[in-house]
Scaffold this motif. Structure first.
Motif, mmCIF file in Angstrom:
data_model
loop_
_atom_site.group_PDB
_atom_site.id
_atom_site.type_symbol
_atom_site.label_atom_id
_atom_site.label_comp_id
_atom_site.label_asym_id
_atom_site.label_seq_id
_atom_site.Cartn_x
_atom_site.Cartn_y
_atom_site.Cartn_z
ATOM 1 N N ARG A 38 0.923 -0.688 -0.267
ATOM 2 C CA ARG A 38 0.334 -0.086 -0.179
ATOM 3 C C ARG A 38 0.848 0.909 -0.012
ATOM 4 O O ARG A 38 0.788 2.229 -0.604
ATOM 5 C CB ARG A 38 -1.003 0.139 1.208
ATOM 6 C CG ARG A 38 -2.208 -0.843 1.271
ATOM 7 C CD ARG A 38 -2.894 -0.032 2.477
ATOM 8 N NE ARG A 38 -3.117 -0.744 3.576
ATOM 9 C CZ ARG A 38 -2.646 -1.567 4.462
ATOM 10 N NH1 ARG A 38 -2.820 -3.091 4.013
ATOM 11 N NH2 ARG A 38 -2.008 -1.388 5.249
ATOM 12 N N GLY A 84 1.227 4.454 -3.065
ATOM 13 C CA GLY A 84 0.534 5.542 -2.474
ATOM 14 C C GLY A 84 -0.488 5.405 -1.847
ATOM 15 O O GLY A 84 -1.303 6.352 -2.521
ATOM 16 N N LYS A 85 -1.401 4.207 -1.586
ATOM 17 C CA LYS A 85 -2.712 4.044 -1.172
ATOM 18 C C LYS A 85 -2.645 4.334 0.358
ATOM 19 O O LYS A 85 -3.103 3.066 1.213
ATOM 20 C CB LYS A 85 -3.161 2.923 -1.857
ATOM 21 C CG LYS A 85 -3.162 3.469 -3.291
ATOM 22 C CD LYS A 85 -4.615 2.667 -3.862
ATOM 23 C CE LYS A 85 -4.345 3.726 -5.139
ATOM 24 N NZ LYS A 85 -5.499 3.145 -5.996
ATOM 25 N N PRO A 86 -1.548 4.208 1.350
ATOM 26 C CA PRO A 86 -1.773 4.440 2.618
ATOM 27 C C PRO A 86 -3.109 4.260 3.485
ATOM 28 O O PRO A 86 -4.168 5.073 3.143
ATOM 29 C CB PRO A 86 -0.659 4.940 3.393
ATOM 30 C CG PRO A 86 -0.989 5.889 2.389
ATOM 31 C CD PRO A 86 -0.877 5.544 0.955
ATOM 32 N N PRO A 120 -3.095 8.333 7.635
ATOM 33 C CA PRO A 120 -2.845 9.592 7.166
ATOM 34 C C PRO A 120 -2.152 9.795 7.028
ATOM 35 O O PRO A 120 -1.958 10.514 5.948
ATOM 36 C CB PRO A 120 -3.666 10.309 7.602
ATOM 37 C CG PRO A 120 -5.017 9.345 8.812
ATOM 38 C CD PRO A 120 -4.093 7.719 8.610
ATOM 39 N N HIS A 155 0.982 8.675 6.698
ATOM 40 C CA HIS A 155 1.670 7.903 5.264
ATOM 41 C C HIS A 155 1.114 8.131 4.234
ATOM 42 O O HIS A 155 1.744 7.690 3.541
ATOM 43 C CB HIS A 155 1.703 7.105 5.921
ATOM 44 C CG HIS A 155 2.383 6.002 6.941
ATOM 45 N ND1 HIS A 155 1.634 4.845 7.423
ATOM 46 C CD2 HIS A 155 2.620 6.853 7.919
ATOM 47 C CE1 HIS A 155 2.306 4.372 8.618
ATOM 48 N NE2 HIS A 155 3.025 5.611 8.882
ATOM 49 N N VAL A 156 0.087 9.186 3.476
ATOM 50 C CA VAL A 156 0.181 9.832 2.714
ATOM 51 C C VAL A 156 1.162 10.478 1.955
ATOM 52 O O VAL A 156 1.820 11.534 3.036
ATOM 53 C CB VAL A 156 -1.477 10.432 2.694
ATOM 54 C CG1 VAL A 156 -1.773 10.739 1.412
ATOM 55 C CG2 VAL A 156 -3.178 9.024 3.137
ATOM 56 N N ALA A 157 1.517 10.516 -0.034
ATOM 57 C CA ALA A 157 2.702 11.294 0.248
ATOM 58 C C ALA A 157 3.761 10.807 0.819
ATOM 59 O O ALA A 157 4.344 12.238 0.907
ATOM 60 C CB ALA A 157 1.890 12.681 -0.152
ATOM 61 N N GLU A 182 1.312 1.286 9.774
ATOM 62 C CA GLU A 182 0.626 0.840 8.886
ATOM 63 C C GLU A 182 0.085 -0.135 8.708
ATOM 64 O O GLU A 182 -1.292 -0.475 8.285
ATOM 65 C CB GLU A 182 1.073 1.168 7.297
ATOM 66 C CG GLU A 182 0.637 0.499 6.116
ATOM 67 C CD GLU A 182 -0.455 2.583 5.699
ATOM 68 O OE1 GLU A 182 -1.739 1.892 4.815
ATOM 69 O OE2 GLU A 182 0.056 3.203 5.855
#
Length: 156
Positions: free
Chosen positions: A20, A24-26, A29, A31-33, A47
């Motif tokens: 994930r 780029g789809k964690p 929140p 861990h986004v970007a 995660e």
């Protein structure tokens, strides 16, 4: 988790979490970007829904996943040098465009302010002439209403 089955479920959850993060789809929140050059075992553990210290080098079942995390981080760090230069050039280009837009907006603002000042002055003159005309001098008002005093207005 002492049983082998429990450990493999945990490692599986961490492997899914790593995937994930890579695409780029964690779900976490924070861990986004995420910059993959900053990827750590503790991030993957969080995660996956575990605490930061879940993945350990002392657990043999975790070693392949830890090696994969390290490889991803090393690869991302290696490519970071060229991409950061590219990012800098892109940001400089954006800055130049924003500066140009700001300059245009400032010129438009200044033009509108100048027009407003001229309009304000014209209104004051008309108010004075109206007061003067009430005292019997209507010819002066007619001439002021029909003259433009050389003012031209443009839209901003």
């Amino acid at each position: 988790m002492k049983s082998g089955d429990g450990t493999s479920k945990g490692v599986g959850a961490c492997e899914e979490a790593l995937q994930r993060l890579l695409v780029g789809k964690p779900v976490v929140p924070e861990h986004v970007a995420l910059d993959l050059s900053k990827l750590t075992a503790s991030i993957v553990s969080l995660e996956a829904g575990f605490d930061r210290g879940y993945l350990k080098k002392s657990r043999k079942a975790h070693l392949p996943l830890l090696a994969q995390i390290e490889a991803v981080r090393a690869e991302a760090s290696k490519g970071a040098g060229s991409s950061s230069g590219k990012k800098i050039r892109q940001m400089e280009s954006q800055l130049a465009a924003l500066e140009k837009t700001l300059s245009i907006a400032q010129m438009q603002r200044d033009n509108v302010l100048a027009q407003n000042m001229m309009l304000w002055q014209r209104v004051r003159e008309l108010e004075h002439s109206m007061a003067y005309s009430r005292s019997g001098h209507s010819a002066k008002v007619e001439s002021l209403l029909h003259s433009d005093k050389g003012m031209t207005f443009t839209s901003a």
